[in-house]
Design a protein around this motif. Structure first.
Motif, PDB file in Angstrom:
ATOM      1  N   ASP A 147      43.918  15.065  73.488  1.00 56.66           N
ATOM      2  CA  ASP A 147      43.122  16.400  73.775  1.00 56.66           C
ATOM      3  C   ASP A 147      42.394  16.635  72.882  1.00 56.66           C
ATOM      4  OD1 ASP A 147      45.964  18.667  74.892  1.00 56.66           O
ATOM      5  OD2 ASP A 147      44.291  17.338  76.139  1.00 56.66           O
ATOM      6  N   ARG A 148      42.433  16.036  71.551  1.00 60.92           N
ATOM      7  CA  ARG A 148      41.628  16.226  70.320  1.00 60.92           C
ATOM      8  C   ARG A 148      40.257  15.215  70.437  1.00 60.92           C
ATOM      9  NH1 ARG A 148      43.462  16.007  64.340  1.00 60.92           N
ATOM     10  NH2 ARG A 148      41.316  16.861  64.381  1.00 60.92           N
ATOM     11  N   VAL A 149      40.675  13.954  71.374  1.00 60.78           N
ATOM     12  CA  VAL A 149      39.885  13.075  71.384  1.00 60.78           C
ATOM     13  C   VAL A 149      38.929  13.559  72.646  1.00 60.78           C
ATOM     14  CG1 VAL A 149      39.508  10.593  72.390  1.00 60.78           C
ATOM     15  CG2 VAL A 149      40.994  10.991  70.790  1.00 60.78           C
ATOM     16  N   ARG A 150      39.320  14.206  73.505  1.00 54.91           N
ATOM     17  CA  ARG A 150      38.635  14.721  74.448  1.00 54.91           C
ATOM     18  C   ARG A 150      37.679  15.795  74.263  1.00 54.91           C
ATOM     19  NH1 ARG A 150      42.549  13.141  78.742  1.00 54.91           N
ATOM     20  NH2 ARG A 150      43.874  14.841  77.700  1.00 54.91           N
ATOM     21  N   ARG A 151      38.203  16.824  73.276  1.00 60.40           N
ATOM     22  CA  ARG A 151      37.493  17.760  72.616  1.00 60.40           C
ATOM     23  C   ARG A 151      36.390  17.263  71.836  1.00 60.40           C
ATOM     24  NH1 ARG A 151      42.265  20.434  71.116  1.00 60.40           N
ATOM     25  NH2 ARG A 151      41.967  20.042  69.091  1.00 60.40           N
ATOM     26  N   LEU A 152      36.493  16.063  70.930  1.00 58.29           N
ATOM     27  CA  LEU A 152      35.369  15.687  70.256  1.00 58.29           C
ATOM     28  C   LEU A 152      34.334  15.066  71.150  1.00 58.29           C
ATOM     29  CD1 LEU A 152      34.297  15.039  67.403  1.00 58.29           C
ATOM     30  CD2 LEU A 152      35.616  13.119  67.290  1.00 58.29           C
ATOM     31  N   ALA A 153      34.788  14.261  72.030  1.00 56.68           N
ATOM     32  CA  ALA A 153      33.973  13.478  73.033  1.00 56.68           C
ATOM     33  C   ALA A 153      32.866  14.654  73.695  1.00 56.68           C
ATOM     34  CB  ALA A 153      34.722  12.750  73.983  1.00 56.68           C
TER      35      ALA A 153
END
Lengths: 295, 798, 162
Positions: B571-577
């Motif tokens: 989820d954090r990776v997706r948010r950053l992306a």
């Protein structure tokens, strides 16, 4: 389970072994394959102050046919006996390679020696039983020279033989071929020491049994000649009834002990079963070769 | 020799990696000899530890003379109890009124209570010299009367193992006032007493530990062959009165545990004390004799059952009296209560029984202590239940499969709450029975069995159905009232500045393949291949607090925590992306180590790109996003049951009573299989241990407590010649409680096999009036029973 | 009483000279004097086979041989199986067939199987079982080990025929 400390001597000739043993005294022990001795040392059940390693004496490692007799050098490995296939050497003695396959597992058989097993004198060990079964002679070298001891006189008790301190088993000699011979064993697991083992050898004149030998291991302090069974067999007719009667006689004659692997009563039962099966197996060889695997 | 495996048909949504039998990441080190077990660890100046252990089961220690030992060349220290400063004894506790807590000293001081109890330690230059010195320690013993048999311990005026008495747990676990009436009116009442011998785990690596003190950091590191590094850390730090943060515990490669290593060993604390005392790293490696004589043992139990059936063979109620021989001490943290309480709690298994009474006790004897060995009480309870059903079937002339059909809880009645409150969540009891019985061709077997009997041959069919409780969390453990409550577990998912992923987990695999299976779980959520994910475990300095690996918990609890942490990281990776790609997070997909907007895979950011921003270019982060890419999660499930049916065909040699297993079939359901090959490996290994318990293994002690099975020549661990091929059939009922849908299953093999083999032997000889009520089934006892039965019943003699 | 002997032995093709006390077993010497810790010690009485190595080509239990007895011999251990960092076909077969779990017994089984297949490249299933029954594994239940050895033998047979 580390052994107690000891001094180590390696020799490459029989004379040197005898000389070294004489110097070191009674407590020194001979090591060849070590498969029986080293576990006992690791458990500290034995603590020899010195070991004389004879495993590299080349002249003691052979299997040769000398007329009828088969001569096995003391340092012959179990595996070498197992792999005997040259008919000029082994014919009539097929029970020996058959018995070899019962000795422990492959990695034990590559190191353990025939003479070592004889000298160790475990009453259920295959070579000890074979020696008694086939009327072998144990050749022992000592400071006074060589002497020959009949197998039936050689084993005195658990792990006890007539070898004197300073002496060395150099050869086991089997006098004559016994093609109708077999061994049957019962062990809880594959490769374990037998709970009970039965080895038999007979001659056949037509149907008539002659010169029967029945040896039972695991029921006494030494490999036991079941003479009562032999009496039933000699001059009797080969067949299931005879085998069963001989088996019963063998069972009646043994007085085994109990241990964690089997009660005394069980060992008596197994004696009968294994003697009977071994007899059937041995006689069946008359038609040709057969694999003597057992219980 | 082809493996017959029906590939699973996952009903749960398994991703690309869960469900696949990929090769294990653990394997290369073991195959190339580069693994590192405790005894492989090398240190400059390493010293070696050996113990002087009591040769008596009971004795007062009048005096210990260590002078001869200390004089030996190469000996650095000799310690006895008085030298241990303020170190506390172990005092495992259950907070229950029916529990008696007793102390286990680190080194025996005034008395010894079992053969092998340590009373002195030696530190020396080599293990050889340490053993030489340990032998030279002279102890003046006043030998006492040993209490060895459970009945002897329970007798009036029995010598006391502890001053507090010999019954350390006496639990009136459950009662039902209607039960007696039901039994009185029942069409059939069956009574039986089933017992099982004391056995020991025999991991190929015994216990071992290496302790080293770091002067600079003022910290102690303990390398230990353990299943529970955090538990060891917490416990040993407390015993030594040191701050827990000053102790690091690491389990390197561990050569098997099976529960023998899921409790704290005194030797772990003692190694730490010794290391500090001598100012050098100290190593102890248990040898096989110590392991067989003094290692934690278990499974010595007796079940007295009384059960009522209706005329159709349906179980109406069961009354159980259960005694467990727990040896001389409790072990920490599970205590001696673990066996009796588990037996009483789970006895009824997958059977629809509404009325139940159970009384369970832990009986102390002068034997080494019990630790929860694989299966704990379940092998015994399954044996008891299956023999019960077998007896009833015979008396009612019902088929063995049919009586189980009538008693198994139907799938549509799950979740099922048992009479004592245990909830079976889901399972496939009938399906597994039918699958197993179908594979065995029971009808055809019965015909073959009858024909064989005419020829004097003894063939038998065995069955065992069971439900295996797995992955239970805090609430479930809390029922036991332990002094510490295991259950949850934790995971950290961390992406480093180059985009590499590491999962740190609180479980502690030691052969179960967790470095692989947990990577598979995480991979499905992170969109990378599992070989791009490193799983780190077993080091208390780097992993979050967790309870280690035991009780078939790791895939459920560790896997659940891993999935949650991986999902949170994703989820954090997706948010950053999303921020960097100017999209909504829900439109971002993660695949093959890249993040991209759904539909536009060519506009992607690699994990390396994203991680670089997160760690090294934080100026590009959104306002509300902190630097770094990491997520921590815990998971604490109620627990979930897997299930299986084991079936086998045996032949008993009527002349030697040797039992040969002709076929062995397992129809198992552990929910979603993370890695089917690993599941099958667990089944096969467990079944092998169960067959061993059924036919081969037994710790034998003399009346004075002297162990008689002190080597592997006498304690019969089976070889490849004794274990048949195991055919495995799979069912899949996903768990609702495990995040991944997986259920634990590591102990099922040991749970089913003793019952399966014993019922098969019983089936082979039942027509002779012989009952099989004890494991292991020894050939000498069985042959004696065959002979006793002979005149009346035996078929044609050979 | 306890003298020290200088022995010379070749391990996986590398010659070593080391001074050892006679009571140190070959397992001790390999593991702790020479650093070949791949060979493991499981029982020290010759039953479990975890310590199996090849001595002059023959499988044996290194816990039952004193280091001094291995003077002037060639020993092969698990560390010598992989070729330039690549698993050999037997090792590949083990991982392919999940023939290891905790790994403690694995080096012993690998050396045992290596010896078997050298001497008998086309063993029957019974011969594989008989040979593998020399060693104890507590984790796998043996089936996958037997399958791996079977597969390795079959693969070698294929390769031979090609």
């Amino acid at each position: 389970m580390k052994p107690a400390a000891f001094a180590y001597h390696r020799v490459e000739r029989t004379e040197d072994a005898l000389e070294r043993l004489a110097e070191l005294g009674d407590e020194a022990k001979v090591v060849a394959g070590g498969q029986s001795l080293v576990p006992m040392m690791n458990f500290r059940l034995v603590r020899p102050p010195a070991l004389v390693d004879i495993s590299r004496i080349p002249e003691l490692r052979y299997v040769m046919r000398d007329g009828d007799s088969l001569r096995v050098g003391a340092l012959t490995r179990h595996r070498e006996v197992e792999c005997l296939s040259d008919p000029d050497i082994v014919s009539g003695y097929e029970v020996l390679p058959a018995a070899a396959r019962w000795v422990g597992h492959l990695p034990i058989r590559t190191r353990g020696t025939f003479g070592g097993s004889i000298a160790h004198a475990d009453p259920s060990a295959e070579w000890c039983m074979m020696a008694v079964l086939l009327d072998a002679t144990v050749v022992v070298a000592g400071p006074e020279g060589e002497r020959e001891i009949a197998a039936r006189d050689f084993f005195l008790g658990f792990f006890t033989t007539t070898i004197e301190p300073g002496e060395l088993v150099v050869e086991v000699r089997f006098p004559r071929p016994r093609p109708l011979a077999a061994i049957q064993e019962f062990a809880r697991r594959h490769g374990d020491f037998a709970v009970v083992a039965a080895a038999v050898a007979v001659d056949l004149d037509g149907d008539r049994i002659d010169d029967a030998r029945v040896v039972v291991g695991g029921v006494d302090e030494v490999p036991l000649r079941a003479e009562a069974a032999e009496e039933v067999l000699d001059a009797a007719s080969a067949g299931d009834d005879t085998f069963a009667e001989a088996a019963r006689a063998a069972a009646a004659a043994v007085e085994p002990s109990s241990d964690v692997h089997g009660s005394a009563e069980y060992r008596k039962e197994l004696t009968a079963v294994l003697v009977r099966r071994a007899l059937a197996d041995a006689v069946a060889r008359r038609g040709g070769t057969e694999d003597g695997r057992g219980a | 020799m082809a493996r017959e495996v029906a590939p699973p048909t996952p009903t749960a949504a398994a991703g690309r990696w869960v469900g696949r039998s990929i090769r294990r990441y653990e394997d290369p080190r073991h195959l190339t000899g580069t693994a590192s077990f405790v005894d492989d660890i090398q240190r400059t100046g390493l010293l070696h530890l050996a113990y002087a252990r009591s040769p008596h089961a009971v004795a007062r220690i009048r005096a210990i003379d260590t002078s001869a030992a200390a004089r030996l060349d190469g000996v650095r220290a000799v310690l006895v109890a008085q030298d241990l400063d303020a170190a506390a004894p172990l005092r495992p506790i259950l907070n229950r009124d029916d529990f008696v807590g007793v102390e286990m000293p680190l080194l025996a001081q005034d008395r010894v209570r079992h053969v092998g109890e340590p009373l002195a330690l030696v530190v020396a230059d080599s293990p050889h010299v340490a053993e030489d010195a340990a032998e030279r320690i002279e102890v003046d013993y006043e030998v006492g009367e040993a209490v060895i048999a459970m009945d002897a311990a329970l007798a009036q005026d029995a010598p006391r193992v502890h001053d507090e008495g010999n019954v350390l747990l006496d639990a009136a676990f459950h009662d039902d006032p209607e039960l007696d009436g039901l039994l009185e009116d029942a069409a059939l009442v069956v009574e039986e007493t089933i017992s099982s011998a004391r056995v020991t785990a025999v991991p190929m690596e015994g216990r071992a530990c290496l302790a080293e003190w770091d002067d600079r950091d003022q910290r102690l590191t303990l390398w230990s062959s353990t299943q529970v590094p955090h538990v060891v850390r917490t416990t040993v730090a407390a015993l030594l009165g040191m701050p827990e943060r000053a102790l690091r515990v690491v389990a390197p490669d561990v050569g098997g545990g099976f529960g023998q290593k899921c409790v704290v060993a005194r030797e772990e604390a003692l190694a730490c004390i010794a290391a500090r005392r001598v100012g050098a790293p100290v190593k102890w490696v248990e040898d096989r004799r110590e392991n067989l004589i003094a290692g934690f043992q278990g499974h010595e139990q007796r079940f007295a059952l009384r059960a009522g059936f209706d005329g159709d063979g349906r179980l109406l109620g069961v009354a159980a009296d259960i005694s467990c021989d727990v040896g001389a001490y409790s072990t920490h943290p599970f205590t001696c209560g673990v066996e009796p309480l588990m037996a009483a709690t789970e006895l009824l298994g997958p059977y629809a029984v509404r009325h139940y009474r159970a009384h369970a006790r832990a009986v102390a004897t002068n034997k080494p202590p019990m630790a929860p060995y694989r299966g704990v009480s379940r092998p015994q309870m399954v044996l008891a239940m299956e023999r019960l059903l077998q007896r009833a079937a015979r008396r009612l002339e019902l088929d063995d499969v049919e009586i189980r059909r009538r008693n198994l809880i139907p799938a549509d009645q799950l979740p099922w709450t048992g009479p004592a409150g245990l909830v079976l969540d889901s399972g496939s009891y009938h399906e597994s029975l039918e699958l197993c019985a179908g594979a065995l061709h029971v009808e055809a077997f019965r015909a073959r069995q009858r024909a064989a009997r005419e020829e004097g041959r003894l063939l038998g069919l065995g069955l065992a159905c069971f439900a295996e409780r797995t992955g239970y969390g805090t609430e479930a453990f809390n029922q036991r009232k332990m002094s510490v409550t295991p259950g949850y577990d934790s995971a950290i998912a961390r992406m480093d500045p180059t985009g590499g992923v590491t999962i740190y987990v609180g479980t502690s695999g030691h052969g179960q393949g967790h470095l692989t299976t947990l990577a598979q779980v995480a991979a499905d959520h992170l969109g990378v291949d599992p070989d791009q994910i490193e799983v780190r475990q077993s080091d208390t300095d780097s992993t979050p607090y967790g309870w280690g690996t035991f009780a078939s918990r790791s895939m459920v609890v560790g896997g659940g925590a891993t999935q949650r942490a991986a999902t949170a990281l994703a989820d954090r990776v997706r948010r950053l992306a999303a921020h960097l790609l100017e999209a909504a997070p829900e439109d971002v997909e993660l695949r093959d180590g890249r993040a991209f907007v759904r539909g536009s895979p060519e506009h992607a950011l690699s994990f390396a790109d994203l991680a670089r921003v997160a760690y090294l270019e934080a100026q590009k982060l959104p306002e509300d996003e902190r630097p770094g890419l990491e997520a921590q999660a815990t998971f604490d499930p109620p627990g979930t049951f897997s299930n299986a049916t084991h079936g086998c065909v045996v032949e008993v040699d009527p002349e030697t009573a040797r039992v040969r297993i002709e076929r062995y079939v397992v129809a198992e359901d552990c929910g979603v299989m993370i890695n089917p090959a690993i599941v099958e490996g667990q089944v096969r290994g467990g079944v092998a241990q169960g067959i061993a318990a059924a036919l081969y293994e037994e710790l034998v002690l003399g009346e004075d407590g002297q162990p008689q099975t002190t080597s592997l020549m006498d304690y019969l661990v089976p070889t490849a010649a004794e274990i048949p091929p195991i055919e495995i059939l799979h069912l899949e009922t996903p768990s609702e409680y495990s995040e991944t849908g997986a259920k634990g299953m590591g102990e099922g093999g040991t749970m089913g096999a003793p019952a399966c083999v014993a019922t098969a032997v019983a089936d082979a000889v039942a027509h002779l009036g012989i009952e099989i009520d004890r494991v292991p089934v020894r050939p000498d006892h069985l042959l004696a029973a065959l002979r006793r039965a002979e005149p009346a019943e035996r078929g044609a003699s050979r | 009483m306890s003298d020290v002997h200088l022995i010379s032995l070749v391990v996986n093709g590398t010659r070593h000279e080391v001074a050892v006390e006679p009571r140190r077993t070959l397992a001790d010497v390999l593991r702790h004097d020479l650093g070949y810790t791949g060979t493991h010690v499981g029982c020290e009485h010759g039953i479990c086979g975890a310590c199996t190595v090849l001595l002059d080509g023959e499988p044996c239990r290194s816990c039952l041989i004193f280091g001094v007895q291995a003077d002037d011999t060639a020993v092969e251990t698990v560390e010598g199986l992989a070729q330039e960092g690549k698993l050999n076909p037997l090792q590949e077969a083990f991982t392919e067939h999940h023939a290891l779990q905790c790994g403690f017994c694995t080096p012993g089984f690998l050396m045992l199987a290596t010896a078997l297949l050298r001497e008998n490249p086309a063993p029957s299933d019974d011969e594989i079982r008989e040979a593998m029954a020399s060693n104890i594994c507590r984790c796998t239940g043996y089936q996958s080990i037997l399958e791996a050895v079977r597969a390795a033998a079959d693969a070698a047979g294929e390769a031979h025929r090609e």
